[in-house]
Write a protein that holds these residues in place. Sequence first.
Motif, mmCIF file in Angstrom:
data_model
loop_
_atom_site.group_PDB
_atom_site.id
_atom_site.type_symbol
_atom_site.label_atom_id
_atom_site.label_comp_id
_atom_site.label_asym_id
_atom_site.label_seq_id
_atom_site.Cartn_x
_atom_site.Cartn_y
_atom_site.Cartn_z
ATOM 1 N N GLU A 142 0.813 -1.215 0.000
ATOM 2 C CA GLU A 142 0.000 0.000 0.000
ATOM 3 C C GLU A 142 0.844 1.262 0.000
ATOM 4 O OE1 GLU A 142 -4.075 -1.596 2.166
ATOM 5 O OE2 GLU A 142 -2.622 -0.467 3.350
ATOM 6 N N MET A 143 2.142 1.126 -0.148
ATOM 7 C CA MET A 143 2.997 2.301 -0.294
ATOM 8 C C MET A 143 2.639 3.025 -1.600
ATOM 9 S SD MET A 143 5.345 3.093 2.022
ATOM 10 C CE MET A 143 6.811 3.741 1.219
ATOM 11 N N PRO A 144 2.911 4.328 -1.690
ATOM 12 C CA PRO A 144 2.658 5.041 -2.946
ATOM 13 C C PRO A 144 3.311 4.339 -4.129
ATOM 14 C CG PRO A 144 3.192 6.602 -1.216
ATOM 15 C CD PRO A 144 3.418 5.232 -0.640
ATOM 16 N N GLU A 145 2.641 4.357 -5.279
ATOM 17 C CA GLU A 145 3.093 3.595 -6.437
ATOM 18 C C GLU A 145 4.564 3.793 -6.812
ATOM 19 O OE1 GLU A 145 0.245 5.127 -6.183
ATOM 20 O OE2 GLU A 145 -1.394 3.903 -6.967
ATOM 21 N N PRO A 146 5.115 5.020 -6.741
ATOM 22 C CA PRO A 146 6.529 5.175 -7.125
ATOM 23 C C PRO A 146 7.505 4.376 -6.270
ATOM 24 C CG PRO A 146 5.420 7.303 -7.117
ATOM 25 C CD PRO A 146 4.476 6.322 -6.487
ATOM 26 N N ALA A 147 7.081 3.941 -5.079
ATOM 27 C CA ALA A 147 7.977 3.197 -4.194
ATOM 28 C C ALA A 147 7.816 1.680 -4.333
ATOM 29 C CB ALA A 147 7.719 3.596 -2.737
ATOM 30 N N LEU A 148 6.913 1.220 -5.194
ATOM 31 C CA LEU A 148 6.568 -0.200 -5.200
ATOM 32 C C LEU A 148 7.499 -1.068 -6.034
ATOM 33 C CD1 LEU A 148 2.650 -0.090 -5.421
ATOM 34 C CD2 LEU A 148 4.076 -0.610 -3.431
ATOM 35 N N ASP A 149 7.933 -0.587 -7.196
ATOM 36 C CA ASP A 149 8.653 -1.437 -8.145
ATOM 37 C C ASP A 149 10.003 -0.805 -8.460
ATOM 38 O OD1 ASP A 149 9.553 -3.089 -10.131
ATOM 39 O OD2 ASP A 149 7.807 -2.871 -11.438
ATOM 40 N N LYS A 150 11.085 -1.405 -7.937
ATOM 41 C CA LYS A 150 12.413 -0.816 -8.116
ATOM 42 C C LYS A 150 12.889 -0.887 -9.559
ATOM 43 C CE LYS A 150 14.997 -4.991 -6.798
ATOM 44 N NZ LYS A 150 15.717 -5.140 -8.070
ATOM 45 N N PRO A 196 10.919 2.928 -13.967
ATOM 46 C CA PRO A 196 11.567 4.256 -13.964
ATOM 47 C C PRO A 196 10.971 5.201 -12.927
ATOM 48 C CG PRO A 196 11.113 3.550 -16.219
ATOM 49 C CD PRO A 196 10.449 2.544 -15.311
ATOM 50 N N ASP A 197 9.720 4.975 -12.572
ATOM 51 C CA ASP A 197 9.060 5.804 -11.567
ATOM 52 C C ASP A 197 9.798 5.747 -10.233
ATOM 53 O OD1 ASP A 197 7.138 7.505 -10.626
ATOM 54 O OD2 ASP A 197 5.615 5.971 -10.299
ATOM 55 N N PHE A 198 10.388 4.590 -9.918
ATOM 56 C CA PHE A 198 11.105 4.403 -8.651
ATOM 57 C C PHE A 198 12.326 5.322 -8.580
ATOM 58 C CE2 PHE A 198 14.138 2.397 -5.818
ATOM 59 C CZ PHE A 198 13.364 1.926 -4.778
ATOM 60 N N SER A 199 13.141 5.315 -9.629
ATOM 61 C CA SER A 199 14.339 6.162 -9.624
ATOM 62 C C SER A 199 13.978 7.633 -9.713
ATOM 63 C CB SER A 199 15.276 5.764 -10.779
ATOM 64 O OG SER A 199 14.601 5.850 -12.022
ATOM 65 N N ASN A 200 12.891 7.951 -10.424
ATOM 66 C CA ASN A 200 12.445 9.343 -10.500
ATOM 67 C C ASN A 200 12.074 9.874 -9.118
ATOM 68 O OD1 ASN A 200 12.715 9.626 -13.303
ATOM 69 N ND2 ASN A 200 10.669 8.811 -13.685
ATOM 70 N N MET A 201 11.317 9.072 -8.359
ATOM 71 C CA MET A 201 10.907 9.509 -7.028
ATOM 72 C C MET A 201 12.112 9.575 -6.079
ATOM 73 S SD MET A 201 8.716 10.665 -4.973
ATOM 74 C CE MET A 201 7.178 10.515 -5.879
ATOM 75 N N HIS A 202 13.042 8.625 -6.228
ATOM 76 C CA HIS A 202 14.251 8.654 -5.406
ATOM 77 C C HIS A 202 15.025 9.947 -5.654
ATOM 78 C CE1 HIS A 202 18.424 7.681 -4.246
ATOM 79 N NE2 HIS A 202 17.864 6.898 -3.340
ATOM 80 N N GLU A 203 15.159 10.339 -6.904
ATOM 81 C CA GLU A 203 15.866 11.579 -7.234
ATOM 82 C C GLU A 203 15.121 12.787 -6.680
ATOM 83 O OE1 GLU A 203 17.838 13.623 -11.211
ATOM 84 O OE2 GLU A 203 15.925 12.565 -11.394
ATOM 85 N N PHE A 204 13.799 12.780 -6.806
ATOM 86 C CA PHE A 204 12.999 13.891 -6.295
ATOM 87 C C PHE A 204 13.191 14.051 -4.787
ATOM 88 C CE2 PHE A 204 9.044 15.218 -4.203
ATOM 89 C CZ PHE A 204 8.890 16.486 -4.748
ATOM 90 N N CYS A 205 13.128 12.940 -4.060
ATOM 91 C CA CYS A 205 13.284 13.005 -2.604
ATOM 92 C C CYS A 205 14.687 13.454 -2.222
ATOM 93 C CB CYS A 205 12.969 11.644 -1.988
ATOM 94 S SG CYS A 205 11.230 11.185 -2.100
#
Length: 437
Positions: A148-156, A159-168
């Motif tokens: 149930e974590m936000p979608e950008p954190a679900l699948d390493k 590309p959404d995962f690395s995008n959110m990591h960079e944003f944070c």
Amino acid sequence: MNAETIVVYPAPGIGHIISMVELGKLILGHHSTDLSITILLTTSCMDSPSVDSYIASISRSHPAISFVQFPALAEDPEMVQRRSPGAVLFDFINRNAPNFRRSLLEIAAGGGRDRHVLWLSAADKSLKDQHGVLLNLPGGLPPLKATEMPEPALDKDDPDFSNMHEFCFFLAKSDGILVNTFEELELTGLRALTSGICVPGGPTPPIFCIGPLVSGPESWDTDSINVQDDLAWLDQQPSNRVVFLCFGSRGTFTEAQVEEIAVRLERSGQRFFWVLKRPASDEISKQVNTNLSEFNLESVLPDGFLEKTRDRGRVVKSWAPQVEVLSKGSVGGFMTHCGWNSVLEAVVAGVPMIAWPLYAEQHLNRNILVENMRMAIAVDEGGGGIVGWKEVERAVRELMAEEGGKELREKSLRMKEKANEALEDGGSSLNNLCKVG
């Protein structure tokens, strides 16, 4: 940058635009010198039909707030199919970077200013595969299912995962973070942020709680959206007797789930005001981004439903002015997807909630509303994908007719008072706004 102009750049979507407009109105109302606010807007499939009406209304009522809309960008249909919605969104924002830079240079040339970010939301293995695993969150926040974590954190691997990591990463490097909340509402979360545990190995940027930023009814041209009859119907209902069902600007359900909700409403005898969007094609998406109005209302509801419930309910297609609906004295409960704008609007109105999260950070918001704030009742989503009408009925009955609902209503009214105090002279949010350089 020209000190007389403040430029803000919201993420796509009407909810983000509203928050930035309300921030601009707050600054303009409490600044001693002449200022103007310029809001940069992307053009995307996430724009709802109400965006143009909203912008026109704000431009008329607040001439110091102006809007610059970027040209539309062509989409690659194959990429949209291959990548997750979050990855597509990040790609869209990145492709708008030249538009942002060009507009910023045109508005205000030169000069260095502090970077402040307005935050609009409250692993080795991919979390999407960690079924049954509970994440223990820091600072006294309630546990959350890994899935149930936000979608950008679900699948390493997305590309959404690395995008959110960079944003944070860059968020933690900012000179300050403006948060659309107020200290009295989120004491637990604020303690977790300011304690330093959220930015290991470095200082936490200053946190400024400057909310609640909620649009007023005057921000919407309701005459042009043909909801006056529905709002008048609400005025005719008894106090605290209507359940308001609305799931944000994009939240939606499958036709099977819509039918379950309708069956519950028909059998219950409960008064209701339901904003219904075009149903999703599958249980996974739970949100609709385009053609919000293009569906036949009768075709997605059980046969005869509208006629059988016409004396005690209203179903509005696609959109209604949520702030105005929540302000009606007849509305005694709010079934919501727990998007942060909706949560704040309910808090400001003093209306208790039934929490039914769909996507993004909404499951985390649900847990905090239920466990920490004690201002909502959770809908048990179960494991079958469809929330049955008995579960919907239980939640509504508990909120509207049982002792627990009375306690939630009293807590909601107390928090409404604290929300108002936060933005008064000497209040916590107004004081925090004055601290922002």
